[in-house]
Design an enzyme around this catalytic site. Sequence first.
Site, PDB file in Angstrom:
ATOM      1  CD  GLU A 172      -2.991  -0.960   2.322  1.00  0.00           C
ATOM      2  OE1 GLU A 172      -2.886  -0.046   3.149  1.00  0.00           O
ATOM      3  OE2 GLU A 172      -3.953  -1.741   2.289  1.00  0.00           O
ATOM      4  CD  GLU A 353      -3.760  -5.729   3.982  1.00  0.00           C
ATOM      5  OE1 GLU A 353      -4.554  -4.861   4.402  1.00  0.00           O
ATOM      6  OE2 GLU A 353      -2.533  -5.629   4.081  1.00  0.00           O
TER       7      GLU A 353
HETATM    8  C1  PNW Z   1      -4.323  -1.891   5.601  1.00  0.00           C
HETATM    9  N1  PNW Z   1      -8.035   3.176   4.064  1.00  0.00           N
HETATM   10  O1  PNW Z   1      -4.291  -0.509   5.824  1.00  0.00           O
HETATM   11  C2  PNW Z   1      -2.968  -2.387   6.023  1.00  0.00           C
HETATM   12  O2  PNW Z   1      -2.244  -3.001   4.983  1.00  0.00           O
HETATM   13  C3  PNW Z   1      -2.979  -3.244   7.246  1.00  0.00           C
HETATM   14  O3  PNW Z   1      -1.709  -3.240   7.845  1.00  0.00           O
HETATM   15  C4  PNW Z   1      -4.057  -2.768   8.186  1.00  0.00           C
HETATM   16  O4  PNW Z   1      -3.993  -3.397   9.434  1.00  0.00           O
HETATM   17  C5  PNW Z   1      -5.381  -3.034   7.498  1.00  0.00           C
HETATM   18  O5  PNW Z   1      -5.441  -2.417   6.232  1.00  0.00           O
HETATM   19  C6  PNW Z   1      -6.594  -2.585   8.316  1.00  0.00           C
HETATM   20  O6  PNW Z   1      -6.593  -1.195   8.505  1.00  0.00           O
HETATM   21  C7  PNW Z   1      -5.275   0.357   5.377  1.00  0.00           C
HETATM   22  O7  PNW Z   1      -8.031   4.323   4.592  1.00  0.00           O
HETATM   23  C8  PNW Z   1      -5.287   1.619   5.904  1.00  0.00           C
HETATM   24  O8  PNW Z   1      -8.889   2.891   3.200  1.00  0.00           O
HETATM   25  C9  PNW Z   1      -6.191   2.560   5.470  1.00  0.00           C
HETATM   26  C10 PNW Z   1      -7.110   2.222   4.483  1.00  0.00           C
HETATM   27  C11 PNW Z   1      -7.119   0.950   3.953  1.00  0.00           C
HETATM   28  C12 PNW Z   1      -6.202   0.015   4.412  1.00  0.00           C
END
Ligand code: PNW
Length: 446
Positions: A172, A353
């Site tokens: 990401e 994910e």
């Molecule tokens: C992911 N959004 O982060 C990460 O890859 C993981 O480490 C994390 O624990 C998981 O999602 C859950 O949050 C994100 O704002 C952070 O859309 C933000 C977003 C999406 C995924």
Amino acid sequence: HTDAEGTLGLHFPENFGWGAATSAYQIEGAAKEDGRGESIWDTFSRTPGRTRGGDNGDVAADHYHRYLADLDLMRDLGLRSYRFSISWPRIQADGRGAPNQRGLDFYRRLVDGLHDRGIAPMATLYHWDLPQALQDAGGWENRDTAHRFAEYADAVFNALGTAVPTWLTVNEPKTVVQNGYLIGHHAPGHQDPDAAYLVAHHLMLAHGLAVQALRATGDDTRIGPALNLHPCYPVDDSPAATAAARLYDGYENRLYLDPVFTGSYPADVLADLGPGSRMVQGIRDGDLKIISAPVDLLAVQYYTPIYVTGTGGTERRWPTSEASWQQIYPDGMYDILTRVTRDYGPVPITVTENGLPTPDTLSDAGTVDDTGRIAFLRDHLAAAHRAVASGVPLESYHVWSLMDNFEWEVGYDQRWGLIYVDYPTQRRVLKSSAHWYRRVIAANGL
Ligand code: PNW
């Protein structure tokens, strides 16, 4: 619709890679062991006021010590694929120089343990834990960090080689850009838009250099980027909302997809940033050629859609989860998978994910009832199945997350796991969703 435990009659392709995902800083703990250096998340989470309750990953789910028991739980679930990340500061404490054998040995034991249990390892090279020493030298604002990353990747490839059939480069990049450098609620906690997009370019360059390093090994293994993609919908069919949603999509999705798959950054985003921006100034001849080196697969992470207004703002359409940024919209999974296949494919796709945080508690009977998570996963898998039926070459799917863990700025408050972690005792308990997922895997469908 049927109830959460009902059967939908959906069968997935043979050998579908049913999986679950984690990342190093979120589960490992053992922050000071076996020569591990400090990362920007150590610094950030130890800074007062940065994380909820001052939580940090010093102990986390103690997976570094409990990985064997965790591997047995993965086997009990019937997992076919496990996505984890390698901690850069375990391999190079200061982000450069000779690799630390004890760090490499841990991942070798983990990977061997996966093979022993018939589970395919999928390793992410960078899931946000940059060595602090490299941050002190400018972090991702410094172009040299991309070269340091390639060196680190090369050391990992040489040590683990073909034992890891699938590699993911940067997890990401968008979240690093947005949360680390725009909003500032992830490490390193900056709020600097001009720096943010230069960071985006250096992360994409790092991706490309790692692909190059893997090809140089001659190993017959696969590599690709791990992008969290957000379908961006206009709130209505007005020209203003349509145009705003298109540019929003540029910043959310095309900025990271286009350079890899088309060899250029999206023109509308570059124009919006402006020719004097640090990113545009920082793109050198040959960079896009490196970034667009052919990849073997695209890893998609899907959590939420975004609805864009005519003025470029956003609106909420669907119920949100415990994560304020997440609206629950399963059709978004179908939309994003078919869209990337149409616009960038055909390329093999893995969902690395997808998941939901729920307010899980351990009952006196020792059970954890998370029917909300079951419904979420069922609906998103059904949408993924529809995408497969329309021709998307989806080869695997990973629930975020295998187990409860350190959820970044909200610490241990948010539970995303199939497996409940009782932090005071580190006891693991399979939630009802884990039992459900085991049946899905055994049936190869819903
Ligand atoms: C992911 N959004 O982060 C990460 O890859 C993981 O480490 C994390 O624990 C998981 O999602 C859950 O949050 C994100 O704002 C952070 O859309 C933000 C977003 C999406 C995924």
